[in-house]
Scaffold this active site. Structure first.
Site, PDB file in Angstrom:
ATOM      1  CG  ASP A 172       7.162  -7.755  17.690  1.00 17.25           C
ATOM      2  OD1 ASP A 172       7.826  -7.917  16.649  1.00 17.25           O
ATOM      3  OD2 ASP A 172       6.571  -8.678  18.281  1.00 17.25           O
ATOM      4  NE  ARG A 193      13.449 -14.769  23.539  1.00 14.88           N
ATOM      5  CZ  ARG A 193      12.971 -14.461  24.727  1.00 14.88           C
ATOM      6  NH1 ARG A 193      13.741 -14.551  25.802  1.00 14.88           N
ATOM      7  NH2 ARG A 193      11.746 -14.029  24.871  1.00 14.88           N
ATOM      8  CG  ASP A 244       9.072  -8.652  20.726  1.00 22.45           C
ATOM      9  OD1 ASP A 244       9.000  -9.876  20.607  1.00 22.45           O
ATOM     10  OD2 ASP A 244       9.890  -7.948  20.089  1.00 22.45           O
ATOM     11  CB  THR A 258      13.845 -23.824  22.158  1.00 21.87           C
ATOM     12  OG1 THR A 258      14.331 -22.836  21.226  1.00 21.87           O
ATOM     13  CG2 THR A 258      13.201 -24.963  21.394  1.00 21.87           C
TER      14      THR A 258
HETATM   15  O1  LIG Z   1      18.262 -12.867  26.228  1.00 22.59           O
HETATM   16  P1  LIG Z   1      17.396 -13.622  25.268  1.00 22.59           P
HETATM   17  O2  LIG Z   1      16.481 -14.585  25.963  1.00 22.59           O
HETATM   18  O3  LIG Z   1      18.176 -14.265  24.173  1.00 22.59           O
HETATM   19  O4  LIG Z   1      16.375 -12.592  24.620  1.00 22.59           O
HETATM   20  C1  LIG Z   1      16.743 -11.353  24.166  1.00 22.59           C
HETATM   21  C2  LIG Z   1      16.620 -11.267  22.688  1.00 22.59           C
HETATM   22  O5  LIG Z   1      15.248 -11.307  22.276  1.00 22.59           O
HETATM   23  C3  LIG Z   1      14.961 -10.182  21.446  1.00 22.59           C
HETATM   24  O6  LIG Z   1      15.223 -10.447  20.111  1.00 22.59           O
HETATM   25  P2  LIG Z   1      14.215 -11.265  19.170  1.00 22.59           P
HETATM   26  O7  LIG Z   1      14.581 -12.698  19.145  1.00 22.59           O
HETATM   27  O8  LIG Z   1      12.814 -10.937  19.536  1.00 22.59           O
HETATM   28  O9  LIG Z   1      14.569 -10.685  17.748  1.00 22.59           O
HETATM   29  P3  LIG Z   1      14.201  -9.266  17.120  1.00 22.59           P
HETATM   30  O10 LIG Z   1      15.098  -8.246  17.786  1.00 22.59           O
HETATM   31  O11 LIG Z   1      14.480  -9.425  15.681  1.00 22.59           O
HETATM   32  O12 LIG Z   1      12.742  -8.994  17.402  1.00 22.59           O
HETATM   33  C4  LIG Z   1      15.919  -9.138  21.978  1.00 22.59           C
HETATM   34  O13 LIG Z   1      16.128  -8.079  21.096  1.00 22.59           O
HETATM   35  C5  LIG Z   1      17.158  -9.943  22.238  1.00 22.59           C
HETATM   36  O14 LIG Z   1      17.988 -10.098  21.103  1.00 22.59           O
HETATM   37  O1  LIG Z   2      11.190  -9.057  27.475  1.00 17.00           O
HETATM   38  C1  LIG Z   2      11.772  -9.359  26.407  1.00 17.00           C
HETATM   39  C2  LIG Z   2      12.545 -10.517  26.275  1.00 17.00           C
HETATM   40  C3  LIG Z   2      13.163 -10.784  25.089  1.00 17.00           C
HETATM   41  N1  LIG Z   2      12.987  -9.921  24.054  1.00 17.00           N
HETATM   42  C4  LIG Z   2      12.243  -8.807  24.164  1.00 17.00           C
HETATM   43  O2  LIG Z   2      12.118  -8.044  23.203  1.00 17.00           O
HETATM   44  N2  LIG Z   2      11.629  -8.565  25.331  1.00 17.00           N
HETATM   45 MG   LIG Z   3      11.634  -9.480  19.015  1.00 16.38          MG
END
Ligand SMILES: O=P(O)(O)OC[C@H]1O[C@H](OP(=O)(O)OP(=O)(O)O)[C@H](O)[C@@H]1O
Ligand SMILES: O=c1cc[nH]c(=O)[nH]1
Ligand SMILES: [Mg+2]
Length: 208
Positions: free
Chosen positions: A202, A103, A199, A107
């Site tokens: 993370d 994400r 997160d 944006t």
């Molecule tokens: O509903 P949304 O607003 O799309 O957000 C949710 C997304 O954000 C996080 O992923 P991230 O982009 O942080 O990737 P990652 O799992 O690799 O850390 C989470 O694991 C979801 O995939």
């Molecule tokens: O709260 C949130 C939103 C998006 N992705 C995450 O990992 N945590």
């Molecule tokens: Mg993430």
């Protein structure tokens, strides 16, 4: 579309530990996998069964075994992987697919960087996993990818959802049921779920 909240006491207790900012990566990962396994118990309640007979050491027994469509678990990378680990403990024969999305922090829109799915994904019943359903952008994009490949029977499993995310998925994919452990209050200005757990990726992998 149906939204199921798994409010079992074990799930809620483990979720409390997961939310705690003092829970470290090792425990966080294990708890996320455990919660996912317990959620899967509920999410698979409507799987089809058929009758058959097995021989016990004593006599024939009429038994029920899983029937109908074969299953696939599809993880949205990265954080959805830990849910697949937990669910595989219950459904070890399921095929596993991966959709890589991140994400954009500005944006909040998802970008796809990977997809690898079982060839017969269209014939399978799919559990799509992502622990956080925030704006819903990532889930909607992953569902688009699955449907482009012909998938018709999909359940989205998220540990924590924001109302905004549920609404976005409902609008874009009204045929998809959602299974969650909690629906939180809202999103903050950075698109994080409040109170959420921070997160997920993370915290699972110890990155920043
Ligand atoms: O509903 P949304 O607003 O799309 O957000 C949710 C997304 O954000 C996080 O992923 P991230 O982009 O942080 O990737 P990652 O799992 O690799 O850390 C989470 O694991 C979801 O995939
Ligand atoms: O709260 C949130 C939103 C998006 N992705 C995450 O990992 N945590
Ligand atoms: Mg993430």
């Amino acid at each position: 579309m149906k939204v199921t909240t798994v409010d079992h006491p074990l799930v809620q207790h483990k979720l409390a530990l997961i939310r705690d900012k003092n829970t470290g990566s090792k425990d966080f990962r294990e708890l996320m996998a455990e919660v996912s396994m317990l959620m899967a118990y509920e999410a698979t309640r409507d799987l089809e069964l058929e009758e058959t007979v097995v021989e016990t050491p004593v006599a024939p027994a009429r038994v029920k075994v899983l029937a109908g469509k074969k299953l696939a678990l599809v993880a949205i990378l990265r954080a959805g992987l830990v849910m697949v680990d937990g669910i595989l403990r219950l459904i070890p024969a399921a095929r596993v697919g991966h959709i890589g999305l991140y994400r954009d922090p500005e944006t909040l829109e998802p970008t796809q960087y990977y997809a690898k799915l079982p060839l017969d994904i269209a014939e399978r019943r799919i559990f799509l996993t992502d622990p956080m359903l925030a704006t819903g952008g990532s889930a909607v994009q992953a569902l688009d990818v699955l449907k482009e490949k012909g998938a018709t029977h999909i359940k989205l499993m998220s540990i924590i959802a924001a109302p905004e995310g549920i609404e976005r998925v409902m609008k874009a994919h009204p045929d998809v049921d959602i299974c969650v452990a909690a629906v939180d209050e809202r999103l903050n200005e950075k698109g994080y779920i409040v109170p959420g757990l921070g997160d997920a990726g993370d915290r699972i992998y110890g990155t920043k």
